[in-house]
Design a protein around this motif. Sequence first.
Motif, mmCIF file in Angstrom:
data_model
loop_
_atom_site.group_PDB
_atom_site.id
_atom_site.type_symbol
_atom_site.label_atom_id
_atom_site.label_comp_id
_atom_site.label_asym_id
_atom_site.label_seq_id
_atom_site.Cartn_x
_atom_site.Cartn_y
_atom_site.Cartn_z
ATOM 1 N N ASN A 173 0.848 -1.198 0.000
ATOM 2 C CA ASN A 173 0.000 0.000 0.000
ATOM 3 C C ASN A 173 0.886 1.250 0.000
ATOM 4 O O ASN A 173 1.034 1.931 1.021
ATOM 5 C CB ASN A 173 -0.923 -0.009 1.222
ATOM 6 N N ASP A 174 1.484 1.543 -1.150
ATOM 7 C CA ASP A 174 2.442 2.648 -1.235
ATOM 8 C C ASP A 174 1.860 3.856 -1.970
ATOM 9 O O ASP A 174 2.569 4.614 -2.628
ATOM 10 C CB ASP A 174 3.733 2.186 -1.918
ATOM 11 N N ALA A 175 0.540 4.023 -1.871
ATOM 12 C CA ALA A 175 -0.124 5.181 -2.481
ATOM 13 C C ALA A 175 -1.326 5.550 -1.609
ATOM 14 O O ALA A 175 -1.704 4.805 -0.706
ATOM 15 C CB ALA A 175 -0.579 4.850 -3.909
ATOM 16 N N GLY A 176 -1.893 6.724 -1.868
ATOM 17 C CA GLY A 176 -3.124 7.088 -1.174
ATOM 18 C C GLY A 176 -2.908 7.909 0.081
ATOM 19 O O GLY A 176 -1.812 8.373 0.385
ATOM 20 N N ASN A 177 -3.988 8.078 0.844
ATOM 21 C CA ASN A 177 -3.997 8.948 2.022
ATOM 22 C C ASN A 177 -2.987 8.547 3.084
ATOM 23 O O ASN A 177 -2.373 9.398 3.723
ATOM 24 C CB ASN A 177 -5.399 8.972 2.657
ATOM 25 N N GLN A 178 -2.832 7.215 3.298
ATOM 26 C CA GLN A 178 -1.930 6.805 4.366
ATOM 27 C C GLN A 178 -0.494 7.224 4.060
ATOM 28 O O GLN A 178 0.280 7.544 4.965
ATOM 29 C CB GLN A 178 -2.014 5.290 4.626
ATOM 30 N N ILE A 179 -0.155 7.263 2.760
ATOM 31 C CA ILE A 179 1.197 7.693 2.389
ATOM 32 C C ILE A 179 1.327 9.212 2.555
ATOM 33 O O ILE A 179 2.389 9.714 2.953
ATOM 34 C CB ILE A 179 1.521 7.261 0.946
ATOM 35 N N HIS A 180 0.251 9.938 2.302
ATOM 36 C CA HIS A 180 0.271 11.389 2.527
ATOM 37 C C HIS A 180 0.500 11.693 4.013
ATOM 38 O O HIS A 180 1.342 12.533 4.365
ATOM 39 C CB HIS A 180 -1.051 12.000 2.061
#
Length: 561
Positions: A173-180
Motif C-alpha cells: 500500500n504505497d499510495a493514497g492517504n496513508q502515504i500522505h
Amino acid sequence: MGLYEELKALIYERLKQSAERAKERGDLDFDELPAFVIEEPRERQHGDLATNLAMLLTKIAKKAPRDIAGVIISHLNTEGTWIKACEIAGPGFINFKLDSGWLGKVLPEVLNKGERYGHVDIGKGQKIQVEFVSANPTGLLHMGNARGAALGDSLASLLSMAGYEVSREFYINDAGNQIHHFALSLEARYLQLMGQDVPLPENGYHGEDLIETVRELIKLDGDKYLRTEPELRQEYLVRYALNEKIRNIKETLGKFGVHYDVWFSEQSLHDSGSIQETMQEMMDKGFIYEKEGALWLKSTLFGDEKDEVVVRSNGVPTYFAADIAYHKNKFERGFEQVINIWGADHHGHVARMKGAMQALGYDPERLQIILMQLVRLIQDGEIVKMSKRSGQYITLQELMDEVGRDAARFFFIMRDPDSTVEFDLDLAKSQSADNPVYYVQYAHARLCSILRQAEEQGFAHEVEPDIKQISLLASQEECDLLKKLADLPGEIALAARMTEPHRLARYVMELAGLFHSFYNSHRVLVDDADLRTARLALIRAIRQVLANVLTILGVTAPERM
C-alpha cells in the motif's frame, strides 16, 4: 486419496448399491438417494464408522429410520470392505465395526512415501493466489500482521500439498492517504530532529520507529532537506522511508518463515493507468455514475448498504478504486481462485469487492475473503493494551524474540480465523505439556531419541516390517496411532477444501497425544525381534507424519529438546 478415504469411499458406494437393490426388490421407495455421510462416531463403543443414510431416507421412503437401517443392512455387500459387524444405533444410525487388518497397509504407505505422504491432488494444478499481510509500509509489523502471516503462509503450503499451483502475494500500500499522512509525519520528525519545534500532524504516525528511520536518513544526508520545498522534501523522505520499511517487512517476514512470490505495488496501478481503465470499463457497463463531481459505484446492486465513491470530486481515485483494479489484475494474470486474508475490520468491504468483480464479469465465488479476528496479548494473566497509531504495540520481531518463531506461528494457527486469539506469552514460553507447540515438538524429539537409542543398541531401525510383524501392533494404543496416520491424506484434502489450516494444528496435537499415551504404556525396544521391528517402523512413521504436518505449519521438528 489415502487408504482410509478409499475405504470410506468403498463403503459409501456399497451403501448406495444396497439402497438401490432394496428399491428394486420393493423394500424401499425413493426417487433419488439424498447425500449422506460416513463419519467416525463420537464414542468409540459405537464402532469405527457410522452413516446417517437411514434417517435421511425417513420422509422419502415413509418408514421408520430403524426399519430403513435394517433393510439397508440386509442388502449390504460387505465383501472386501473390512466391515466386521453392522448394528443399528439410536434413532437409526448404522454403525460399522472394522477388522483391524486394514491398518496393516498404513505403515508401508507412510514409509514408502516419506515426505510425500499426505499429498493429495484435489487441486489438479489449478492456479490459486493467496494474498496476505499486505500491511501499510508505514511502520513495523505487529501482532495482527503476525497472525495473518502465519495463517496465509500455512494455507498456501496446505494448498500446495493438496495439488494446487499456489502463488503467495504481498500488496504494498504505497499510495493514497496513508502515504500522505506518512509523509507529513516523516517531515515533522525530520524538522524536530533538526531542532525545530513542530507538532506531529493530527492523523500522523507516532511510532518510535519513524524517529529511527529519520535519524538514519540524517546520517546520510544531514540537513540537506531543510532548504528544499516541502512537497519535494516529503517526496524524498517518503521514498527513503518506504524503501527502508519494505526492506524491514521482507526481512522480518523472512525470519518468520514467510517468503512471497510477488510483491505488488499499489502505486504501479496509478502509474500504468489501470485504475482509470478499470473505472472507465465499469462506467461503460453502467455500474458507475457521476454525482456532485465524484464517481460512484452502484454497490447497492450487490448487497452493499450504500453506493461507494471510487473517484473523488478532485479526480483522485479512492483506495477502493485501486483495490478493484488490483483484483481485476489478479484475474487477468490467470488465477482461477483468489484468496485474501483480511482483518475483521474489513468486513464491510467484502460484499462491495465481490460485487465489483461481478460487475467486471468475473464469478464472485472465485474471490474468497477470509476475515481474521483480533489478537489479544496476555501477560501475567492480564491483557496488554496495544495501539499502532500511538506507537504502543508489540512488533512481530519483538514477539519472535520473546517466544520464538515456532511458538508464535503455532499459537496463531491453532485457532479458526473467526476466533479471537488470546496469545498467552507465559504459556508460549513454558516448557510443559500445557504448551501446545512444546507438546508436539517434544513428541517429535522423543521419537528421534528412540531411534537413536535403537541405533546405539545395534538394532536396525530402518528395516521394513512384513505383514506378520505389522499384525503384532494390536494394542488399542497402536491401532489408534495407525488409524490417525491413515487419517492424514483425508485431513489434508478436507482442510484444503475448507481453507482451514487450523485443522492440521489440531491433527498434529491429537497425533502427539496418541503417541505420548503409547509411549507411557509400551516399550519399543523389546526383546521380541518381530515386535521390536514393527514398533520401530511405527515410530519412524509417526515421526515422518509429525514432520510433514509441522512443515505445512511452518514449525520446526526438532530432533533434540
